[in-house]
Design a protein around this motif. Structure first.
Motif, PDB file in Angstrom:
ATOM      1  N   LEU A   1       0.855  -1.183   0.000  1.00  0.00           N
ATOM      2  CA  LEU A   1       0.000   0.000   0.000  1.00  0.00           C
ATOM      3  C   LEU A   1       0.893   1.235   0.000  1.00  0.00           C
ATOM      4  O   LEU A   1       1.948   1.249   0.638  1.00  0.00           O
ATOM      5  CB  LEU A   1      -0.873  -0.024   1.260  1.00  0.00           C
ATOM      6  CG  LEU A   1      -1.813   1.153   1.508  1.00  0.00           C
ATOM      7  CD1 LEU A   1      -3.099   0.640   2.129  1.00  0.00           C
ATOM      8  CD2 LEU A   1      -1.212   2.203   2.420  1.00  0.00           C
ATOM      9  N   ALA A   2       0.488   2.248  -0.761  1.00  0.00           N
ATOM     10  CA  ALA A   2       1.230   3.512  -0.788  1.00  0.00           C
ATOM     11  C   ALA A   2       0.235   4.627  -0.506  1.00  0.00           C
ATOM     12  O   ALA A   2      -0.852   4.647  -1.094  1.00  0.00           O
ATOM     13  CB  ALA A   2       1.874   3.717  -2.158  1.00  0.00           C
TER      14      ALA A   2
ATOM     15  N   PRO B   1       2.414  -6.870   8.400  1.00  0.00           N
ATOM     16  CA  PRO B   1       2.844  -5.821   7.463  1.00  0.00           C
ATOM     17  C   PRO B   1       3.812  -4.865   8.155  1.00  0.00           C
ATOM     18  O   PRO B   1       3.684  -4.621   9.351  1.00  0.00           O
ATOM     19  CB  PRO B   1       1.552  -5.094   7.111  1.00  0.00           C
ATOM     20  CG  PRO B   1       0.446  -5.972   7.543  1.00  0.00           C
ATOM     21  CD  PRO B   1       0.958  -6.865   8.606  1.00  0.00           C
ATOM     22  N   PHE B   2       4.768  -4.341   7.395  1.00  0.00           N
ATOM     23  CA  PHE B   2       5.656  -3.319   7.974  1.00  0.00           C
ATOM     24  C   PHE B   2       5.525  -2.020   7.193  1.00  0.00           C
ATOM     25  O   PHE B   2       5.046  -2.000   6.064  1.00  0.00           O
ATOM     26  CB  PHE B   2       7.105  -3.817   8.037  1.00  0.00           C
ATOM     27  CG  PHE B   2       7.721  -4.164   6.710  1.00  0.00           C
ATOM     28  CD1 PHE B   2       8.421  -3.219   5.976  1.00  0.00           C
ATOM     29  CD2 PHE B   2       7.611  -5.460   6.196  1.00  0.00           C
ATOM     30  CE1 PHE B   2       9.004  -3.551   4.756  1.00  0.00           C
ATOM     31  CE2 PHE B   2       8.192  -5.796   4.982  1.00  0.00           C
ATOM     32  CZ  PHE B   2       8.888  -4.837   4.265  1.00  0.00           C
ATOM     33  N   ILE B   3       5.947  -0.937   7.857  1.00  0.00           N
ATOM     34  CA  ILE B   3       5.702   0.403   7.319  1.00  0.00           C
ATOM     35  C   ILE B   3       7.010   1.157   7.135  1.00  0.00           C
ATOM     36  O   ILE B   3       7.877   1.141   8.005  1.00  0.00           O
ATOM     37  CB  ILE B   3       4.800   1.184   8.285  1.00  0.00           C
ATOM     38  CG1 ILE B   3       3.396   0.619   8.184  1.00  0.00           C
ATOM     39  CG2 ILE B   3       4.792   2.657   7.946  1.00  0.00           C
ATOM     40  CD1 ILE B   3       2.396   1.355   8.970  1.00  0.00           C
TER      41      ILE B   3
ATOM     42  N   LEU C   1       3.440   0.616   2.861  1.00  0.00           N
ATOM     43  CA  LEU C   1       3.221  -0.583   3.667  1.00  0.00           C
ATOM     44  C   LEU C   1       3.454  -1.806   2.781  1.00  0.00           C
ATOM     45  O   LEU C   1       3.004  -1.831   1.637  1.00  0.00           O
ATOM     46  CB  LEU C   1       1.797  -0.567   4.223  1.00  0.00           C
ATOM     47  CG  LEU C   1       1.316  -1.799   4.997  1.00  0.00           C
ATOM     48  CD1 LEU C   1       0.430  -1.359   6.159  1.00  0.00           C
ATOM     49  CD2 LEU C   1       0.528  -2.756   4.112  1.00  0.00           C
ATOM     50  N   ILE C   2       4.153  -2.800   3.322  1.00  0.00           N
ATOM     51  CA  ILE C   2       4.455  -4.009   2.538  1.00  0.00           C
ATOM     52  C   ILE C   2       4.147  -5.238   3.371  1.00  0.00           C
ATOM     53  O   ILE C   2       4.468  -5.289   4.571  1.00  0.00           O
ATOM     54  CB  ILE C   2       5.942  -4.019   2.099  1.00  0.00           C
ATOM     55  CG1 ILE C   2       6.216  -2.831   1.161  1.00  0.00           C
ATOM     56  CG2 ILE C   2       6.313  -5.328   1.414  1.00  0.00           C
ATOM     57  CD1 ILE C   2       7.654  -2.647   0.757  1.00  0.00           C
TER      58      ILE C   2
ATOM     59  N   SER D   1      -7.330   1.889   6.269  1.00  0.00           N
ATOM     60  CA  SER D   1      -6.692   2.422   7.477  1.00  0.00           C
ATOM     61  C   SER D   1      -6.485   1.339   8.531  1.00  0.00           C
ATOM     62  O   SER D   1      -5.550   1.403   9.323  1.00  0.00           O
ATOM     63  CB  SER D   1      -7.523   3.562   8.060  1.00  0.00           C
ATOM     64  OG  SER D   1      -8.839   3.107   8.299  1.00  0.00           O
ATOM     65  N   ARG D   2      -7.329   0.312   8.520  1.00  0.00           N
ATOM     66  CA  ARG D   2      -7.151  -0.721   9.561  1.00  0.00           C
ATOM     67  C   ARG D   2      -6.005  -1.677   9.257  1.00  0.00           C
ATOM     68  O   ARG D   2      -5.635  -2.503  10.077  1.00  0.00           O
ATOM     69  CB  ARG D   2      -8.458  -1.492   9.801  1.00  0.00           C
ATOM     70  CG  ARG D   2      -9.053  -2.081   8.567  1.00  0.00           C
ATOM     71  CD  ARG D   2     -10.499  -2.540   8.756  1.00  0.00           C
ATOM     72  NE  ARG D   2     -11.081  -2.888   7.466  1.00  0.00           N
ATOM     73  CZ  ARG D   2     -10.817  -3.999   6.806  1.00  0.00           C
ATOM     74  NH1 ARG D   2     -10.008  -4.869   7.300  1.00  0.00           N
ATOM     75  NH2 ARG D   2     -11.373  -4.250   5.640  1.00  0.00           N
TER      76      ARG D   2
END
Length: 378
Positions: free
Chosen positions: A184-185, A357-359, A371-372, A253-254
């Motif tokens: 996610l971007a 997931p990490f940010i 986010l990946i 967002s969650r």
């Protein structure tokens, strides 16, 4: 219809408008380019029902005459031939004349082309958007918003809504979000003095990519207007209209973890180079998986292993590592895509465990995030 124009101006306009013209369209006349000639200037239009582009060349601008010998009228020319003809004309001036039988003559120097035109009345009318509901953005800001998010849209048509970028404007904050469900971007920017609000509209990634290519860096701002099913981007010489995708964008967002267990501060360039090297041996694999392990003394170990090809490992000294020890595997392609669009010297990476997931964020800018999702390697 008749006019004489500077060739370079015409080439620029034609190239912009061509980005909206498709050779495969259900409406045959849309394979053509509409030219509308008025005393104040010339408008070129191209459309493929997903996006429509109008490019305007004023007859006079800043004391310079761009178009002369004007006789008003309009015509549709075959986009398959017209751009190549214009590009290869010998002289700086181009004269274009259309007679009442829709025959068009294009002259430049000693060269003369005759083309069959089509009746402009048969060209579909573009929807006119009410522009009182609009807001402005600096062009360079819009381009970086697109660049930092659009790469993360999905290329799979199975969930069409994910092939677009989600835009929302609430409380003078404009947010762009893109996800393909593996990454996610997102980026948020303030919009000054706007009375416009919308919760969620999804603009096709393809439209935003084309818009990004043709926005002129020499212009300052772009005006953006939204209706139920269209979005219009407007500058002095350009109207870019795109349809909006139907459907509900997922609540992203969650997905974003609240707290983190391991935090990494690292120089962006160092991390990019290291992951890039590790991925050299991971190319055959579908995900180009690399593995990151935290070691004592602010050292990361980045490794990749392809049973048939070989093994690579590298130690990278980082600014700081806080929190629990960590081993995590992820797609090197996703990580490199995310890091390359950040345009900052240093990033902060928040991990909440090997399977969460990490940010990735710039060190001191919470408004941008990547986010990946990690990859299971066992």
């Amino acid at each position: 219809m008749k006019f004489t124009i500077q060739r370079d101006l015409l080439i620029d306009s034609v190239q912009d408008v061509m980005k909206a013209i498709s050779s495969r369209t259900a409406i045959p006349i849309l394979t053509g380019m509409k030219i509308e000639v008025r005393h104040h200037g010339i408008t070129l239009t191209g459309s493929d029902s997903d996006i429509s582009i109008e490019s305007y060349i004023p007859a006079e601008e800043n004391g310079m005459v761009n178009v002369e010998d004007i006789e008003e009228g309009s015509i549709v020319l075959q986009a398959k031939y017209f751009p190549d003809i214009v590009r290869k004309l010998p002289e700086q001036h181009v004269e274009i004349v259309a007679d009442e039988n829709l025959k068009v003559t294009i002259r430049s120097g000693k060269a003369e082309f005759n083309l069959n035109g089509q009746d402009a009345d048969e060209y579909p009318q573009l929807p006119k958007l009410q522009t009182d509901e609009s807001f402005e953005l600096p062009i360079d800001l819009l381009k970086s918003l697109i660049k930092q998010t659009v790469f993360a849209v999905s290329s799979m048509e199975t969930r069409p809504i994910l092939t677009g970028v989600n835009l929302s404007l609430v409380d003078n904050k404009l947010t762009f979000t893109a996800t393909d469900s593996h990454r996610l971007a997102a980026r948020e920017v303030p919009v000054s003095s706007s009375n416009v609000q919308f919760g969620s509209i999804v603009v096709p990634g393809k439209s935003l990519n084309e818009l990004n290519k043709i926005l002129d860096d020499t212009e300052e701002t772009v005006e953006i207007s939204v209706t139920n099913n269209q979005i219009l981007f407007r500058t002095k010489h350009l109207n870019f209209l795109s349809r909006i995708l139907d459907g509900n964008y997922p609540e992203t967002s969650r997905l974003i973890p609240e707290q983190s267990k391991t935090v990494l501060h690292v120089k962006t360039k160092d991390l990019i180079s290291s992951i890039d090297r590790a991925s050299l041996l991971a190319r055959e694999e579908r995900n180009n998986v690399v593995k990151l392990t935290t070691l004592n003394g602010n050292i990361l170990e980045i490794t990749s292993n392809s049973p048939e090809v070989g093994h690579v490992s590298e130690e990278l000294a980082v600014q700081s590592i806080e929190g629990e020890e960590l081993k995590i595997s992820f797609s090197s392609k996703y990580m490199l895509d995310a890091l390359k669009v950040m345009e900052v010297d240093e990033v902060k990476v928040d991990f909440t465990g090997a399977m969460r997931p990490f940010i990735i964020r710039p060190i001191n800018d919470p408004t941008m995030l990547q986010l990946i999702l990690p990859v299971r390697t066992y």
